[in-house]
Scaffold this active site. Sequence first.
Site, PDB file in Angstrom:
ATOM      1  N   SER A  86       6.679   6.243  -0.932  1.00  0.00           N
ATOM      2  CA  SER A  86       5.731   5.138  -1.002  1.00  0.00           C
ATOM      3  C   SER A  86       4.389   5.536  -1.619  1.00  0.00           C
ATOM      4  O   SER A  86       3.996   6.692  -1.641  1.00  0.00           O
ATOM      5  CB  SER A  86       5.511   4.627   0.412  1.00  0.00           C
ATOM      6  OG  SER A  86       4.296   3.948   0.527  1.00  0.00           O
ATOM      7  N   ASP A  97       1.849  -0.226  -4.884  1.00  0.00           N
ATOM      8  CA  ASP A  97       3.178  -0.168  -4.320  1.00  0.00           C
ATOM      9  C   ASP A  97       4.027   0.623  -5.296  1.00  0.00           C
ATOM     10  O   ASP A  97       3.922   0.428  -6.511  1.00  0.00           O
ATOM     11  CB  ASP A  97       3.752  -1.581  -4.140  1.00  0.00           C
ATOM     12  CG  ASP A  97       5.033  -1.526  -3.335  1.00  0.00           C
ATOM     13  OD1 ASP A  97       4.972  -1.768  -2.119  1.00  0.00           O
ATOM     14  OD2 ASP A  97       6.085  -1.200  -3.919  1.00  0.00           O
ATOM     15  N   ARG A 133       1.692   4.479  -0.200  1.00  0.00           N
ATOM     16  CA  ARG A 133       0.708   4.246   0.878  1.00  0.00           C
ATOM     17  C   ARG A 133      -0.284   5.402   0.959  1.00  0.00           C
ATOM     18  O   ARG A 133       0.075   6.553   1.185  1.00  0.00           O
ATOM     19  CB  ARG A 133       1.432   4.017   2.215  1.00  0.00           C
ATOM     20  CG  ARG A 133       2.273   5.150   2.700  1.00  0.00           C
ATOM     21  CD  ARG A 133       3.130   4.743   3.898  1.00  0.00           C
ATOM     22  NE  ARG A 133       4.264   3.925   3.480  1.00  0.00           N
ATOM     23  CZ  ARG A 133       5.498   4.034   3.970  1.00  0.00           C
ATOM     24  NH1 ARG A 133       5.790   4.902   4.921  1.00  0.00           N
ATOM     25  NH2 ARG A 133       6.471   3.266   3.516  1.00  0.00           N
ATOM     26  N   ASP A 178       3.859  -9.970   1.775  1.00  0.00           N
ATOM     27  CA  ASP A 178       5.319  -9.838   1.839  1.00  0.00           C
ATOM     28  C   ASP A 178       5.796  -8.794   2.853  1.00  0.00           C
ATOM     29  O   ASP A 178       6.852  -8.945   3.457  1.00  0.00           O
ATOM     30  CB  ASP A 178       5.879  -9.473   0.448  1.00  0.00           C
ATOM     31  CG  ASP A 178       5.201  -8.244  -0.164  1.00  0.00           C
ATOM     32  OD1 ASP A 178       4.307  -7.657   0.482  1.00  0.00           O
ATOM     33  OD2 ASP A 178       5.550  -7.866  -1.296  1.00  0.00           O
ATOM     34  N   HIS A 179       5.003  -7.744   3.084  1.00  0.00           N
ATOM     35  CA  HIS A 179       5.523  -6.632   3.883  1.00  0.00           C
ATOM     36  C   HIS A 179       5.468  -6.875   5.385  1.00  0.00           C
ATOM     37  O   HIS A 179       6.160  -6.204   6.135  1.00  0.00           O
ATOM     38  CB  HIS A 179       4.731  -5.353   3.577  1.00  0.00           C
ATOM     39  CG  HIS A 179       5.163  -4.662   2.313  1.00  0.00           C
ATOM     40  ND1 HIS A 179       5.114  -5.253   1.088  1.00  0.00           N
ATOM     41  CD2 HIS A 179       5.656  -3.411   2.107  1.00  0.00           C
ATOM     42  CE1 HIS A 179       5.544  -4.396   0.177  1.00  0.00           C
ATOM     43  NE2 HIS A 179       5.879  -3.273   0.758  1.00  0.00           N
ATOM     44  N   ARG A 225      15.505   2.133  -1.149  1.00  0.00           N
ATOM     45  CA  ARG A 225      15.224   3.339  -0.371  1.00  0.00           C
ATOM     46  C   ARG A 225      16.258   3.492   0.727  1.00  0.00           C
ATOM     47  O   ARG A 225      16.668   2.504   1.335  1.00  0.00           O
ATOM     48  CB  ARG A 225      13.878   3.201   0.303  1.00  0.00           C
ATOM     49  CG  ARG A 225      12.707   3.137  -0.660  1.00  0.00           C
ATOM     50  CD  ARG A 225      11.553   3.856  -0.013  1.00  0.00           C
ATOM     51  NE  ARG A 225      10.273   3.553  -0.608  1.00  0.00           N
ATOM     52  CZ  ARG A 225       9.834   4.089  -1.732  1.00  0.00           C
ATOM     53  NH1 ARG A 225      10.607   4.899  -2.427  1.00  0.00           N
ATOM     54  NH2 ARG A 225       8.624   3.805  -2.164  1.00  0.00           N
TER      55      ARG A 225
HETATM   56  C1  MIC Z   1       8.012   0.984   0.261  1.00  0.00           C
HETATM   57  O1  MIC Z   1       8.951   0.477  -0.334  1.00  0.00           O
HETATM   58  O2  MIC Z   1       8.063   2.109   0.793  1.00  0.00           O
HETATM   59  C2  MIC Z   1       6.739   0.216   0.362  1.00  0.00           C
HETATM   60  C3  MIC Z   1       6.586  -0.211   1.747  1.00  0.00           C
HETATM   61  O3  MIC Z   1       6.800  -0.937  -0.433  1.00  0.00           O
HETATM   62  C4  MIC Z   1       5.618   1.128  -0.086  1.00  0.00           C
HETATM   63  C5  MIC Z   1       4.275   0.603   0.114  1.00  0.00           C
HETATM   64  C6  MIC Z   1       3.780   0.715   1.505  1.00  0.00           C
HETATM   65  O4  MIC Z   1       4.043   1.682   2.185  1.00  0.00           O
HETATM   66  O5  MIC Z   1       3.055  -0.197   1.890  1.00  0.00           O
HETATM   67  C7  MIC Z   1       5.728   1.584  -1.524  1.00  0.00           C
HETATM   68  O6  MIC Z   1       6.813   1.652  -2.032  1.00  0.00           O
HETATM   69  O7  MIC Z   1       4.725   1.959  -2.127  1.00  0.00           O
HETATM   70 FE1  SF4 Z   2       9.172  -4.412  -0.194  1.00  0.00          FE
HETATM   71 FE2  SF4 Z   2       8.924  -1.834  -0.889  1.00  0.00          FE
HETATM   72 FE3  SF4 Z   2      11.236  -2.836  -0.011  1.00  0.00          FE
HETATM   73 FE4  SF4 Z   2      10.354  -3.531  -2.330  1.00  0.00          FE
HETATM   74  S1  SF4 Z   2      10.946  -1.487  -1.717  1.00  0.00           S
HETATM   75  S2  SF4 Z   2      11.236  -4.903  -0.798  1.00  0.00           S
HETATM   76  S3  SF4 Z   2       8.163  -3.641  -2.019  1.00  0.00           S
HETATM   77  S4  SF4 Z   2       9.361  -2.639   1.143  1.00  0.00           S
END
Ligand code: MIC
Ligand code: SF4
Length: 760
Positions: free
Chosen positions: A651, A167, A653, A102-103, A455
């Site tokens: 995140s 995630d 990550r 998805d990302h 976010r």
């Molecule tokens: C996000 O919303 O920041 C992400 C991208 O989904 C991350 C995961 C990532 O950095 O791959 C998360 O929330 O953990």
């Molecule tokens: Fe994707 Fe993270 Fe955004 Fe959710 S918050 S849509 S998992 S990038």
Amino acid sequence: MAGTQIEGPTTPVALVESVYERMPARLDVARRRVGRPLTFAEKVLFGHADDPETIGLDRGADYADYRPDRVAMQDATAQMALLQFVTAGLPRVAVPTTVHCDHLIQAHLGADIDLKNAVDANSEVYDFLRTVSEKYGIGFWKPGSGIIHQVVLEQYAFPGGMMIGTDSHTPNAGGLAMVAIGVGGADAVDVMAGWPFNTRVPRVIGVHLSGRLSGWTAAKDVILKVAGILTVKGGTGAIVEYFGPGAESISATGKATICNMGAEIGATCSIFPYDERSARYLKATGRDAIADLATANAEQLRVDPEVEADPERFFDRVVEIDLDALEPHLVGPHTPDLDRPISKVKEAARSEDYPLDISYALVGSCTNSSYEDIGRAAHVARQAKAAGLRVRSPLLITPGSEQVRATIERDGYLDDLEAIGATVLANACGPCIGQWKRDDIKMGDRNTIVSSFNRNFPRRNDGNAETLSFIGSPETVVAMALSGRLDVDFVHEAIAGPDGAEVRLEPPVGDELPSKGFDPGESGFIAPAADPGAVDVVVRPGSDRLELLEPFPAWEGTDLTGLRVLLKAQGKCTTDHISPAGPWLRYRGHLTNISQNLFTGANNAFAQGESGQGVDVRDGSTVPLPDLAKAYKDAGIDWVAVGDENYGEGSSREHAAMEPRYMGGRAIIVRSFARIHEANLKKQGVLALTFKDPGDYDKIRVDDTIDIVGLDALAPDVPVHVVVHHADGTTDEFETTHTMSPEHIEWFRAGSALNVLRRG
Ligand code: MIC
Ligand code: SF4
């Protein structure tokens, strides 16, 4: 054990049955041991304790081992997790596990073309993830099938279950009464390898809901309000448990919205009790048998009555929200806890000098892309269309899953939105993760966007630090796209229509679930191979996207002395500051390449003005932090980074922990950590230290060398001593604390948790 059967596109009923069957005996043990009634979150935790008789009880203090029912990973984090897993040399995963693509899909021209481009651009990574999945017994969801958390909610989440996911928004499944915790890849590797998930016993914050959601107020507004009350670090180390009569006025997907964004207040996870709305959702998504089982076990799936009657005695903190009095909210810019009711936004926008024209409006993300969300947004769109209005700000819609997309298309919602000028993007994260190719502004242009995402850190969506991002519910976002202005209170005021006519928008109405049932759309699930031996996993030598991992070196057995200070981060330093996403998502499977982004978003107290710069103390020059880290590494100089409050917020990550480790970082010393990031650092063998006296942060100077001493006596709850040698010949000394258990200390000694796992 469920892990021996082939992973399917939904949770098997037998797994749910086994969880419910073992629960009563475990709850008896729990009540006997704690000597009081239990909150619902505690019930689920005890239901999954590795050993309920011995598991630590002290909330916020003890570390404990749990046995989650499931692991889920998304493509941007699964790469590193699976690169670690394959080095463990195991034949298959020990618990049911899925991977979701998805990302990596970039939002640019619209769903079909964007998806096709993503499949072309990422084929090497998708092939890697698919073949590893096929080989090791993991269910694989193709690109286009949807955002991990929506797919999990639709297919796998179940009341009273426990899962972990790589995630931070994994807690979305709390909307279906599940303890669902966001973790770094190394934690997922442990569980996939058959080890327990080790975490601190969470504190429990109760949110008591009274009244009913109505009018313009949506589930999103509940969490925006809670974020304002608890702030971005208020949930750290805690499960946020919702209870009280108001909960039943919120749909299952609305509850998921609330739990999802609990990540924004640092919560370990959030959870709602099982109720009739959960049953309805389970049935609508084809899981009647699970709904019936849950209904038969409903008592286990909510707080004990004594807790509901006298919550202050049992929760660490209780927050009251009266849904009747709750107004729609907007939060931002730059942080999710800067909350204002819509009625106050105009005043704030003017006094804070926010750009009043909204340059883009975005609906979607894992947080807010359900059938109900899009239905309410479409209702606003229909009113606009009837009044001859079109959006004044471009409006982008990302459905959460293929099932939601197919259903909202069939039911005409997409037409409603397109009729007022919206563009529909692929079922993926898209702009939410900075996978947004924006053609309308230049970098550095100050502008305002509104979204229903979760976010809103600077640079998050489009890489531009001058984009001011505000968050509201989907219906709020559509209403704001219609006025195109931050200073129009669409709840209480009319919007200017065509020919100057005034258009009053009525509060939105949308069905919670499709009356004709869901249209599953095109299935995106690939089951693991029946013959794993026949599957080859390919990591092409010389690839710039994937790189096999070399183990980090073990601790040398001596104190760490003469460390340089690479960075002293000032203010917010989220994982998006430490290891930004957007274009860097390309290198999530390649540690060497992604390390080129290390700390590029950080504000360094020693090199202000431009983010991501540091001072090379050898010649006083100012250079980009990744280059400086590399130069120190090449010269054999180890370093520390210093951080402020809630360091590593955001995140899951683990790249944000692996990169410093790989580039020679030995310790991160901060005023406070965000939970997942601290765990990730420990997993990778980095010392995660917290100033005992936050004022000691001020003692660190640019040209200091740092000694971390007494490491041979490293032990739980024993402070770690730090000696700072200043360039003028003076020294300072202070204590730091840490949260390392004996097991975590073992990881440090071995060089990483993975090294311990490999040893077996
Ligand atoms: C996000 O919303 O920041 C992400 C991208 O989904 C991350 C995961 C990532 O950095 O791959 C998360 O929330 O953990
Ligand atoms: Fe994707 Fe993270 Fe955004 Fe959710 S918050 S849509 S998992 S990038």
